[in-house]
Structure formats: C-alpha cells, structure tokens
Design an enzyme around this catalytic site. Structure first.
Site, PDB file in Angstrom:
ATOM      1  N   ARG A 239       0.846  -1.184   0.000  1.00  0.00           N
ATOM      2  CA  ARG A 239       0.000   0.000   0.000  1.00  0.00           C
ATOM      3  C   ARG A 239       0.886   1.239   0.000  1.00  0.00           C
ATOM      4  O   ARG A 239       1.858   1.328   0.743  1.00  0.00           O
ATOM      5  CB  ARG A 239      -0.935   0.020   1.227  1.00  0.00           C
ATOM      6  N   GLU A 268      -3.240   7.647  -6.317  1.00  0.00           N
ATOM      7  CA  GLU A 268      -3.206   6.924  -7.585  1.00  0.00           C
ATOM      8  C   GLU A 268      -4.325   7.432  -8.486  1.00  0.00           C
ATOM      9  O   GLU A 268      -5.468   7.528  -8.033  1.00  0.00           O
ATOM     10  CB  GLU A 268      -3.348   5.418  -7.336  1.00  0.00           C
ATOM     11  N   HIS A 287       0.044  -0.068  -9.847  1.00  0.00           N
ATOM     12  CA  HIS A 287      -0.760  -0.947  -8.984  1.00  0.00           C
ATOM     13  C   HIS A 287      -1.155  -2.196  -9.782  1.00  0.00           C
ATOM     14  O   HIS A 287      -2.310  -2.618  -9.809  1.00  0.00           O
ATOM     15  CB  HIS A 287      -2.016  -0.226  -8.480  1.00  0.00           C
TER      16      HIS A 287
END
Length: 321
Positions: A239, A268, A287
């Site tokens: 994370r 993000e 990601h």
C-alpha cells in the site's frame, strides 16, 4: 424482501468485463448495474438501495454505506480494505469481505522482479549503453552479490512468504517481522525473526507486506530510512501510504537508498508533480503487481461468488465484519 428486488452493483473496476459479476446477479435473480465511481457522491448514488456491492477503489464511507439496503454486503476486489470504513460498516450492519487469496504468486513474482532489476542495477546498465558508455565501472558502483544480501520483510503473510522463497533461491539471507505470526512458523518458512527496528536497520533490501492502518501509515519515513543501511533498496507492492514519498525521493537523490521498486502510491494515479517522477533509480508500475490473465479472472470469480453468497444470505467465505 423478494428476490426480484435484489440489487447487485459494481462501483468501479479496471478489468474490462464483468461476466462473473453479471452471472452472480442472474443466479440470485438480482438486477445488475456497473459504474466507474471515483468520488463519495458518485459512489453514494451508485449503491443506493444495493444489497451487494463489488468495490475496487471507490470510497466506501459511512455516508455511502448508510444508503445501501439493510444487511447489505460489500465485497472488496483484492486484499486491502483501507478505502472501506470498517467501523461504520459494523455500526450499520453492513457485511464486508475481501479476496485475500488470489494473485499471491503474481505479486511475489512482481516484487522479486523489481528486486532483481534493482539489485543487479539493470536500469543503470541500460541507460549507460543508450548514452554511449560501455565501461562497467562508469555505469554502476557498489554492486552487492545476492549471496551477500539480507532481504528484510515487514509483514509475513502469504505474499511475503512466497517472495521470501523466491529470494532465498538466490542465496539471500531472509529476516522478517510480524507480531501476528508465531516465531516457529517464521523459522519454518526459512526466515529469521527479528524486531521491526532490527529488520529495517539491517536489510539491504526491505520489502513491505502489511495493510495500511493508522499504525502503519508512513511506516517508512525519514527516520526509518536513516536507520537503513546506506545503499539499501526499498520494495513496496503493498500500500502506498506505508511510505513517506517525499522522504523516499530525498533519500534516492542523496544516495542513502540506491533504488526503490514501487507498485503502489499514496495517490493513484501518481500526481504529475510527485517528486518520485524525478527521483533516480525508481522502478514504478501502476498498482499492477497482481495482474495476469489468470489472476484477474480468479479475482472476479471469487469476488462474484462472495457477492452471490451475500445476496442469498449465506455465510461469507472471507468476512471482515
């Protein structure tokens, strides 16, 4: 409530299709709706009256979940649930679950690939050749053998142990910290248990494998980075909020850290003005560590099966509330 009134909603997804989700809705006799929510207001409108919600990154706040049908279920695509207010869900009687057991190998592979590229300084060789250089010592310095490398893990769940097994093949010494895993299990995985500070202070390569909580936010800050061995490498496929990105960028520029592999970020997509965009020796991915054709299909199938259980009032496989 009759089956005809049931409602399944996908708040947001990045997978390209929702065939498993639509099949779950049909199996329950529920209506189906799919959205691309980003804001709280968009999410609230999408889930109003929903009995089951499949959620990726859209904010599942108290206000949003209060608009759902009584006894609704929220299924988070993936492992982390930091975008879901779990305390509010408990207060509201909303059942929340995740999918913790998909894509383990993919994330471990991704973290290992980043580690190897940075440890062997492949990017520096590549850019050197492109700039017309051919002498090794002008491209890299301080190249440590993997057999002389300590890999430290913060968090020792499924992915961390799979990553450790990969790095052990290269002869690395593996250390780790996780207060929730018994010491005998840590040693059985070939990992030397140490305190968190000892792991951070001795790891040539530090890889993060913990959820984002108030306690772990900015776990890797300027003070932690200063305790790391000079020239260490940071890997984060967990994370983004675990790392103070300004402190990381500063450490990369100064040479305190020799590289970073990042699949996750505090915001993000990564903002255009992020200092990480100009920091040296960073490998970034969007990601995507979990991604493969097989893992995405498994994630959507498992999440949809959980939503179907929720619509039918059956026990959830991976309940968090």
């Amino acid at each position: 409530m009759s089956d005809a009134t049931l409602k399944l909603v996908v708040t947001d997804q990045a997978f390209g299709n929702t065939r498993h989700e639509q099949a779950a809705a049909r199996a329950a006799g529920a209506t189906f709706a799919e959205f691309a929510c980003r804001s709280e207001d968009e999410t609230l409108d999408a889930v109003r009256g929903a009995n089951a919600v499949l959620n990726n990154f859209a904010p599942m706040t108290r206000k949003v979940m209060a608009a759902m049908a009584p006894g609704a279920v929220v299924v988070r695509y993936g492992v982390g649930v930091d975008n879901v207010d779990l305390a509010a869900a408990r207060d509201l009687g909303v059942r929340v679950c995740n999918v913790p057991d998909y894509g383990v190998d993919e994330v471990a592979d991704h973290a290992a690939a980043m580690t190897l590229a940075l440890a062997r300084k492949l990017g520096r060789y590549d850019s050197g050749i492109r700039a017309g250089e051919w002498k090794i010592d002008r491209m890299v310095d301080g190249l440590r053998s993997l057999r002389d490398t300590t890999v430290g893990l913060i968090g020792l769940g499924r992915i961390a142990r799979a990553y450790a097994a990969r790095m052990a093949v290269f002869g690395c010494r593996i250390t780790g910290f996780d207060p929730f895993v018994p010491e005998d299990q840590i040693r059985a995985a070939g990992i030397t248990p140490l305190s968190r500070d000892e792991v951070i202070g001795t790891a040539n390569i530090l890889s993060l494998h913990v959820p984002l909580t108030p306690e772990t936010r900015h776990l890797i800050n300027a003070a932690a980075i200063a305790r790391m061995p000079k020239g260490a490498i940071l890997i984060n496929c967990s994370r983004g909020g675990l790392v103070d990105e300004d402190a990381l960028a500063t450490a990369l520029v100064s040479g305190q850290l020799s590289g970073a592999g990042l699949d996750v970020f505090e915001k993000e997509p990564l903002p255009p003005d992020s200092p990480l965009r100009k920091a040296p020796h960073v490998i970034m991915s969007p990601h995507a560590a979990f991604y493969s054709d097989a893992s995405v299909d498994a994630l959507q199938r498992l999440a949809s099966e959980e939503a179907l259980r929720g619509l039918r009032g059956e026990p959830l496989r991976c309940a968090l509330t």
